[in-house]
Design a protein around this motif. Structure first.
Motif, PDB file in Angstrom:
ATOM      1  N   VAL A  83      73.447   3.415 -23.478  1.00 39.30           N
ATOM      2  CA  VAL A  83      72.478   2.419 -22.591  1.00 39.30           C
ATOM      3  C   VAL A  83      72.045   1.247 -23.643  1.00 39.30           C
ATOM      4  O   VAL A  83      71.893   1.697 -24.720  1.00 39.30           O
ATOM      5  N   PRO A  84      71.916   0.241 -22.910  1.00 37.19           N
ATOM      6  CA  PRO A  84      71.557  -1.025 -23.976  1.00 37.19           C
ATOM      7  C   PRO A  84      70.244  -0.850 -24.199  1.00 37.19           C
ATOM      8  O   PRO A  84      69.180  -0.263 -23.633  1.00 37.19           O
ATOM      9  N   VAL A  85      69.839  -1.216 -25.479  1.00 34.83           N
ATOM     10  CA  VAL A  85      68.635  -1.101 -26.126  1.00 34.83           C
ATOM     11  C   VAL A  85      68.208  -2.573 -26.872  1.00 34.83           C
ATOM     12  O   VAL A  85      69.016  -3.310 -27.473  1.00 34.83           O
ATOM     13  N   ASP A 106      71.317  -3.589 -29.117  1.00 37.52           N
ATOM     14  CA  ASP A 106      72.174  -4.359 -28.554  1.00 37.52           C
ATOM     15  C   ASP A 106      71.473  -5.983 -28.786  1.00 37.52           C
ATOM     16  O   ASP A 106      72.141  -6.882 -28.691  1.00 37.52           O
ATOM     17  N   ASP A 107      70.185  -6.018 -28.789  1.00 38.99           N
ATOM     18  CA  ASP A 107      69.490  -7.237 -28.924  1.00 38.99           C
ATOM     19  C   ASP A 107      68.323  -6.916 -29.724  1.00 38.99           C
ATOM     20  O   ASP A 107      67.665  -5.949 -29.852  1.00 38.99           O
ATOM     21  N   TYR A 108      67.585  -8.158 -30.251  1.00 37.65           N
ATOM     22  CA  TYR A 108      66.388  -8.030 -31.241  1.00 37.65           C
ATOM     23  C   TYR A 108      65.501  -8.936 -30.819  1.00 37.65           C
ATOM     24  O   TYR A 108      65.790 -10.109 -30.813  1.00 37.65           O
ATOM     25  N   VAL A 109      64.300  -8.700 -30.715  1.00 32.56           N
ATOM     26  CA  VAL A 109      63.116  -9.806 -30.320  1.00 32.56           C
ATOM     27  C   VAL A 109      62.065  -9.750 -31.181  1.00 32.56           C
ATOM     28  O   VAL A 109      61.663  -8.744 -31.358  1.00 32.56           O
ATOM     29  N   THR A 110      61.443 -10.747 -31.693  1.00 27.96           N
ATOM     30  CA  THR A 110      60.562 -10.637 -32.739  1.00 27.96           C
ATOM     31  C   THR A 110      59.293 -11.004 -32.083  1.00 27.96           C
ATOM     32  O   THR A 110      59.157 -12.255 -31.232  1.00 27.96           O
ATOM     33  N   LYS A 111      58.155 -10.222 -32.352  1.00 25.21           N
ATOM     34  CA  LYS A 111      56.923 -10.654 -31.727  1.00 25.21           C
ATOM     35  C   LYS A 111      56.282 -11.651 -32.789  1.00 25.21           C
ATOM     36  O   LYS A 111      56.525 -11.885 -33.821  1.00 25.21           O
ATOM     37  N   ARG A 121      66.467 -11.650 -21.443  1.00 25.91           N
ATOM     38  CA  ARG A 121      67.215 -10.898 -22.353  1.00 25.91           C
ATOM     39  C   ARG A 121      67.875  -9.629 -21.649  1.00 25.91           C
ATOM     40  O   ARG A 121      68.763  -9.147 -21.753  1.00 25.91           O
ATOM     41  N   VAL A 122      66.813  -8.897 -20.873  1.00 27.54           N
ATOM     42  CA  VAL A 122      67.028  -7.822 -20.075  1.00 27.54           C
ATOM     43  C   VAL A 122      68.010  -8.053 -18.977  1.00 27.54           C
ATOM     44  O   VAL A 122      68.953  -7.279 -18.682  1.00 27.54           O
ATOM     45  N   LYS A 123      68.030  -8.916 -18.455  1.00 29.37           N
ATOM     46  CA  LYS A 123      68.849  -9.266 -17.383  1.00 29.37           C
ATOM     47  C   LYS A 123      70.293  -9.576 -17.891  1.00 29.37           C
ATOM     48  O   LYS A 123      71.297  -9.260 -17.263  1.00 29.37           O
ATOM     49  N   ALA A 124      70.379 -10.271 -18.906  1.00 30.94           N
ATOM     50  CA  ALA A 124      71.586 -10.607 -19.816  1.00 30.94           C
ATOM     51  C   ALA A 124      72.328  -9.326 -20.199  1.00 30.94           C
ATOM     52  O   ALA A 124      73.547  -8.888 -19.810  1.00 30.94           O
ATOM     53  N   GLN A 125      71.598  -8.288 -20.738  1.00 33.28           N
ATOM     54  CA  GLN A 125      72.105  -6.997 -21.146  1.00 33.28           C
ATOM     55  C   GLN A 125      72.518  -6.049 -20.091  1.00 33.28           C
ATOM     56  O   GLN A 125      73.369  -5.342 -20.247  1.00 33.28           O
ATOM     57  N   GLY A 179      82.334  -3.699 -29.450  1.00 33.88           N
ATOM     58  CA  GLY A 179      81.172  -3.874 -30.158  1.00 33.88           C
ATOM     59  C   GLY A 179      79.895  -3.137 -29.796  1.00 33.88           C
ATOM     60  O   GLY A 179      78.859  -3.136 -30.401  1.00 33.88           O
ATOM     61  N   ARG A 180      80.011  -2.144 -29.023  1.00 39.96           N
ATOM     62  CA  ARG A 180      78.952  -1.288 -28.856  1.00 39.96           C
ATOM     63  C   ARG A 180      79.170  -0.029 -29.529  1.00 39.96           C
ATOM     64  O   ARG A 180      80.221   0.657 -29.880  1.00 39.96           O
ATOM     65  N   VAL A 181      78.050   0.456 -30.073  1.00 36.47           N
ATOM     66  CA  VAL A 181      78.007   1.519 -31.127  1.00 36.47           C
ATOM     67  C   VAL A 181      78.009   2.986 -30.213  1.00 36.47           C
ATOM     68  O   VAL A 181      77.295   3.225 -29.176  1.00 36.47           O
TER      69      VAL A 181
END
Length: 236
Positions: A83-85, A106-111, A121-125, A179-181
């Protein structure tokens, strides 16, 4: 897993994991306004249990959680799910980002971040995951590795590689998700089936054999990478 809407289409289910209730409510409103179904968890153990029970289509996962931190939650989920995370963190260090990606994010967003950016980002993943889940054709390709499924043939940088049936299916599983673990349990189920009663050493042995056939230097693999404590990733 997709849930059906009343029009017969599909609604993606998003799991938000954060112990800040205001954050969860804010993100949930935005995602629900875009037509997603939202579920939530407030700590690490609950996140793992909810992901296993509800099978969301994507997880938004905070790093700082009670019980288990987000890194460990992601690592555990990756042993059985692709599942995308998308991870959320208040930290900005490059090391934290690398560690998050190494455990399978799969992606990383900084607060602090723009909620609209996170929704994008959700839509892209989700689009990426849906593309990966499309029925495969007669050919899979990543980097210089090409698999002709119908002919059961594999070439690496133009040269043929003779694989056993299990090696072929293992490479096929990896090539379908470059590219996916992929966790050990996931790969065992994918290649050997859910009724397999062996242990993960069977997988590790086949990975070693596969590396001997497709890696330039099997002792320093570049195509099939080990993600310690989780599984493997194909890097084309």
């Amino acid at each position: 897993m997709m849930t059906e809407d009343t029009a017969g289409g599909h609604v993606s289910k998003i799991l938000i994991v954060d112990d800040e209730e205001t954050m969860v409510r804010s993100l949930a409103r935005l995602l629900e306004a875009d037509g997603y179904e939202v579920i939530s968890a407030g700590d690490g153990p609950q996140a793992v249990a909810t992901a296993r029970e509800q099978r969301p289509d994507l997880i938004v996962l905070d790093v700082m959680l009670p019980g288990l931190d987000g890194m460990e939650v992601c690592r555990q989920i990756r042993t059985w799910s692709t599942v995308p995370v998308i991870m959320l963190t208040a930290k900005t260090g490059e090391v934290d980002t690398v560690v998050g990606l190494e455990v399978g994010a799969d992606d990383y967003v900084t607060k602090p971040f723009s909620p609209r950016e996170l929704v994008a980002r959700v839509k892209a993943q989700l689009r990426r995951a849906q593309m990966m889940d499309q029925p495969e054709g007669d050919r899979l390709e990543s980097g210089d590795v090409v698999m002709d499924i119908g002919r059961r043939e594999v070439t690496v940088a133009g040269r043929g590689a003779v694989l056993s049936p299990k090696e072929f299916e293992l490479l096929r599983a990896l090539l379908r998700r470059p590219g996916r673990v992929l966790g050990r349990d996931f790969l065992l189920n994918e290649v050997w089936g859910q009724d397999f009663f062996g242990d993960t050493r069977t997988l590790d042995v086949h990975i070693r054999w596969l590396r001997e056939k497709i890696e330039d230097d099997p002792s320093r693999p570049k195509r099939i990478q080990t993600v310690h404590g989780v599984g493997y990733r194909f890097s084309g």
